[in-house]
Design an enzyme around this catalytic site. Sequence first.
Site, short mmCIF file in Angstrom:
data_model
loop_
_atom_site.label_atom_id
_atom_site.label_comp_id
_atom_site.label_asym_id
_atom_site.label_seq_id
_atom_site.Cartn_x
_atom_site.Cartn_y
_atom_site.Cartn_z
N ASP A 217 0.82 -1.20 0.00
CA ASP A 217 0.00 0.00 0.00
C ASP A 217 0.86 1.26 0.00
O ASP A 217 1.86 1.35 0.74
CB ASP A 217 -0.89 -0.02 1.26
CG ASP A 217 -1.86 1.13 1.31
OD1 ASP A 217 -2.75 1.18 0.43
OD2 ASP A 217 -1.75 1.97 2.22
N GLU A 268 14.65 -15.63 -0.44
CA GLU A 268 15.06 -16.74 0.43
C GLU A 268 14.08 -17.90 0.35
O GLU A 268 14.40 -19.03 0.74
CB GLU A 268 15.14 -16.26 1.89
CG GLU A 268 16.25 -15.26 2.15
CD GLU A 268 16.24 -14.77 3.61
OE1 GLU A 268 15.56 -15.43 4.43
OE2 GLU A 268 16.86 -13.75 3.90
#
Length: 557
Positions: A217, A268
């Site tokens: 956002d 990751e």
Amino acid sequence: MTEILHALPATSQPLDEATWWRQAAVYQIYPRSFYDANADGLGDIKGITTKVPYLTELGVDAVWLSPFYPSELADGGYDVADYRNVDPRLGTLADFDQMTAALHAAGIKLIVDIVPNHSSDQHAWFQEALAADKGSTARARYIFRDGQGVNGELPPSDWVSVFGGPAWTQVDDGQWYLHLFASEQPDFNWDNREIRDDFLKTLRFWSDRGVDGFRIDVAHALMKDLSEPLPSQAQILELEKLNNGTNPLWDRDDVHEIYAEWRALFNEYNPPRTAVAEAWVDQSRRARYASTEGLGQAFNFDLLMADFDAESFASIVTKNLAESAATGASSTWVFSNHDVVRHATRYGLPNLPDPEKTQDGKDWILAGGAEMELNRELGLRRARAATLFMLALPGSAYLYQGEELGLHEVADIPDADRQDPAFFRNTGIEKGRDGCRVPLPWTSSETSFGFSNSQPHLPQPSWFAQHAVSVQDSHEGSTLNLYRDALALRRSLQTSEELSWISNTNPDVLHFHRPNGWRVLTNFGTTAVELPEGTVALSSVPLEDRMLPADATAWLV
């Protein structure tokens, strides 16, 4: 013989688990208005789980979940009090895990909203800041300043909040805090390492729970230059025109240092977590948010803001696909979301004085949304045509709950029932965004049209009955079934990111070619045109004698 005017190379990356998002159909759910499973009038997490079969039949690849975190609802959930929990009115973390498992079992990915620019004023850190002294570690997490005037009685600057009114609010000891949005949404200080580390913790928390991606956002607002003297509001508005990263509040170059850290965390995971930026920035500035070193995607609102016009659509698509080809990013396309007037309504509005606000829909909403002023049939017809055009484009398509039902904006919500802070802070100027957030109609005759066994948190109009899922479900020509058919065909045809424009002599008709012999024609004009050879796989309206009527789209294979 057709002439290929423009072609883009196919993506070098296969459409596998690592790159599913590049051409995904993503369905935005505004949780409080989707489905209420516990009969309190508010949509909830279990309600989403209950409707996974509906989402599966619709044919979406992913769900984007608007904020579901603990919140006082000063801004529809975008005022977050706890970033690593579920609002108890919507459910529990266990409910969230069950929903995630149900979506994944159905082959649907999950994207959640992250609100990093500001927290709720009820967040534990802000409450600690209010109780702390000036210059304290607690206040350093937010943006506190001494005021101007003899005794600091004036705000540090004349900045105006996005929702109207001053962007500074004074606290008991005389200092002021910055909020670019509502006063209940204090801005974080992203120069503070503690803020950066805590959001990394939040992203890992949800990624570890199986979340596949994040919608960021106000992604362009995090970093700010608050060097003294602070510029005036007029100076900020002038700096916005430069689009060079020097604005003290918006779209600063140093914001990308944050997203580089986020990308390292996302990578990751296997597959890497994805993200899309809500960044209302110039097209020339969008690519950095969507880069492989950053978030990966950024919303493209260009079609959303455009007139229903062939030249505008063609120009926007050409420019954005060229940018995607040059940068390696994936395009995004959207017509409706929780912040704008639904496109079935925008396309049916009369000609209003301000062209910009005509497409935005605010003039019509402010005027009271008089039914006689809205051509519902034309608006829906154009919305169906535009959506079929958009779903055939390379890139990911973002859909907003209820557009598959052909819902119009609910314009005549009584003032006493409105919830949007934009309305309360701009009374007489804005009616706010509640009209696109009204709970969905699932049935035509039950209490709350099947949304809940209780009164819904926003009132539903009587005309919702004709748009209900139960009414459209078995109707061959319904908007719901058009979306189902289009999404199913799209999934089978969307094998690469190539697009070729095909020339024609009618400026009101757009014609393009996709792989697998997939051709798309949209007639933006007022008279029917003859379709070229090919099997009509799908059309936004019924066709007769291979003629494509006005305001219509057809897919040929």
